[in-house]
Design a protein around this motif. Structure first.
Motif, mmCIF file in Angstrom:
data_model
loop_
_atom_site.group_PDB
_atom_site.id
_atom_site.type_symbol
_atom_site.label_atom_id
_atom_site.label_comp_id
_atom_site.label_asym_id
_atom_site.label_seq_id
_atom_site.Cartn_x
_atom_site.Cartn_y
_atom_site.Cartn_z
ATOM 1 N N LYS A 1 -62.043 -7.658 0.517
ATOM 2 C CA LYS A 1 -60.615 -7.826 0.789
ATOM 3 C C LYS A 1 -60.351 -8.449 2.160
ATOM 4 O O LYS A 1 -59.512 -9.318 2.292
ATOM 5 C CB LYS A 1 -59.922 -6.454 0.687
ATOM 6 C CG LYS A 1 -58.456 -6.475 1.063
ATOM 7 C CD LYS A 1 -57.600 -6.015 -0.081
ATOM 8 C CE LYS A 1 -56.156 -5.841 0.301
ATOM 9 N NZ LYS A 1 -55.388 -7.066 0.279
ATOM 10 N N PHE A 2 -61.082 -8.019 3.180
ATOM 11 C CA PHE A 2 -60.744 -8.431 4.550
ATOM 12 C C PHE A 2 -61.708 -9.434 5.170
ATOM 13 O O PHE A 2 -61.332 -10.153 6.095
ATOM 14 C CB PHE A 2 -60.645 -7.191 5.457
ATOM 15 C CG PHE A 2 -59.582 -6.233 5.014
ATOM 16 C CD1 PHE A 2 -58.241 -6.541 5.163
ATOM 17 C CD2 PHE A 2 -59.912 -5.021 4.422
ATOM 18 C CE1 PHE A 2 -57.249 -5.659 4.736
ATOM 19 C CE2 PHE A 2 -58.932 -4.128 3.987
ATOM 20 C CZ PHE A 2 -57.600 -4.465 4.148
ATOM 21 N N GLY A 3 -62.955 -9.490 4.705
ATOM 22 C CA GLY A 3 -63.913 -10.429 5.271
ATOM 23 C C GLY A 3 -64.087 -10.234 6.772
ATOM 24 O O GLY A 3 -63.797 -9.180 7.317
ATOM 25 N N PHE A 4 -64.556 -11.278 7.452
ATOM 26 C CA PHE A 4 -64.774 -11.195 8.891
ATOM 27 C C PHE A 4 -63.505 -11.464 9.692
ATOM 28 O O PHE A 4 -63.445 -11.141 10.868
ATOM 29 C CB PHE A 4 -65.842 -12.201 9.336
ATOM 30 C CG PHE A 4 -67.244 -11.797 8.956
ATOM 31 C CD1 PHE A 4 -67.804 -10.609 9.436
ATOM 32 C CD2 PHE A 4 -68.005 -12.596 8.120
ATOM 33 C CE1 PHE A 4 -69.092 -10.237 9.095
ATOM 34 C CE2 PHE A 4 -69.305 -12.235 7.777
ATOM 35 C CZ PHE A 4 -69.842 -11.056 8.267
ATOM 36 N N ASP A 5 -62.511 -12.091 9.087
ATOM 37 C CA ASP A 5 -61.382 -12.600 9.874
ATOM 38 C C ASP A 5 -60.144 -11.722 9.893
ATOM 39 O O ASP A 5 -59.343 -11.808 10.810
ATOM 40 C CB ASP A 5 -61.003 -14.001 9.372
ATOM 41 C CG ASP A 5 -62.189 -14.953 9.477
ATOM 42 O OD1 ASP A 5 -62.909 -14.870 10.487
ATOM 43 O OD2 ASP A 5 -62.390 -15.744 8.553
ATOM 44 N N GLU A 6 -59.968 -10.875 8.884
ATOM 45 C CA GLU A 6 -58.737 -10.075 8.823
ATOM 46 C C GLU A 6 -58.951 -8.688 9.405
ATOM 47 O O GLU A 6 -60.001 -8.084 9.229
ATOM 48 C CB GLU A 6 -58.284 -9.935 7.366
ATOM 49 C CG GLU A 6 -57.289 -10.984 6.948
ATOM 50 C CD GLU A 6 -56.673 -10.632 5.604
ATOM 51 O OE1 GLU A 6 -55.793 -9.758 5.560
ATOM 52 O OE2 GLU A 6 -57.090 -11.224 4.604
ATOM 53 N N MET A 7 -57.907 -8.197 10.076
ATOM 54 C CA MET A 7 -57.942 -6.842 10.615
ATOM 55 C C MET A 7 -57.422 -5.866 9.568
ATOM 56 O O MET A 7 -56.652 -6.235 8.700
ATOM 57 C CB MET A 7 -57.037 -6.739 11.843
ATOM 58 C CG MET A 7 -57.528 -7.495 13.023
ATOM 59 S SD MET A 7 -56.405 -7.262 14.398
ATOM 60 C CE MET A 7 -54.846 -7.770 13.692
ATOM 61 N N PHE A 8 -57.848 -4.627 9.714
ATOM 62 C CA PHE A 8 -57.349 -3.581 8.827
ATOM 63 C C PHE A 8 -57.329 -2.264 9.586
ATOM 64 O O PHE A 8 -57.999 -2.114 10.609
ATOM 65 C CB PHE A 8 -58.203 -3.460 7.558
ATOM 66 C CG PHE A 8 -59.669 -3.234 7.822
ATOM 67 C CD1 PHE A 8 -60.190 -1.950 7.862
ATOM 68 C CD2 PHE A 8 -60.521 -4.308 8.038
ATOM 69 C CE1 PHE A 8 -61.534 -1.733 8.110
ATOM 70 C CE2 PHE A 8 -61.872 -4.107 8.286
ATOM 71 C CZ PHE A 8 -62.381 -2.821 8.323
ATOM 72 N N GLY A 9 -56.527 -1.351 9.084
ATOM 73 C CA GLY A 9 -56.409 -0.036 9.701
ATOM 74 C C GLY A 9 -56.580 1.048 8.659
ATOM 75 O O GLY A 9 -56.873 0.783 7.496
ATOM 76 N N ARG A 10 -56.342 2.272 9.096
ATOM 77 C CA ARG A 10 -56.530 3.424 8.223
ATOM 78 C C ARG A 10 -55.659 3.351 6.979
ATOM 79 O O ARG A 10 -56.112 3.661 5.874
ATOM 80 C CB ARG A 10 -56.215 4.684 9.031
ATOM 81 C CG ARG A 10 -56.685 5.946 8.382
ATOM 82 C CD ARG A 10 -56.394 7.136 9.268
ATOM 83 N NE ARG A 10 -55.016 7.545 9.069
ATOM 84 C CZ ARG A 10 -54.643 8.803 8.818
ATOM 85 N NH1 ARG A 10 -55.531 9.762 8.796
ATOM 86 N NH2 ARG A 10 -53.388 9.088 8.623
#
Length: 77
Positions: free
Chosen positions: A26-35
């Motif tokens: 879903k996020f790969g190396f480039d996208e940020m994600f949180g809890r």
């Protein structure tokens, strides 16, 4: 897209490894994600998501991102 963390993911259970792969897809190396994104994507409770994130930081798979509010992470290259 399949990605492998050969040495790092061998310490995790099968279930955790599947979670790591789903997050990466879903996020790969480039996208940020949180809890909250982890809770939503993996259908976990808050405490489980927090534990997963802290385990991934300790295992050097994800890193905290500064400057975007508290609790944002991205995969380490």
């Amino acid at each position: 897209m399949k990605v492998y963390f050969p040495k790092k993911s061998s310490d995790f259970s099968v279930k955790t490894t599947i979670h790591i792969h789903r997050l990466f897809e879903k996020f790969g190396f480039d996208e940020m994600f949180g809890r909250s994104a982890v809770i939503e994507l993996l259908e976990m409770k808050g405490s489980g998501a927090s534990k997963l994130l802290s385990n991934l930081v300790q295992a050097d798979i994800i890193e905290p991102v500064s400057g975007h509010g508290k609790g944002k992470y991205k995969f380490k290259k």
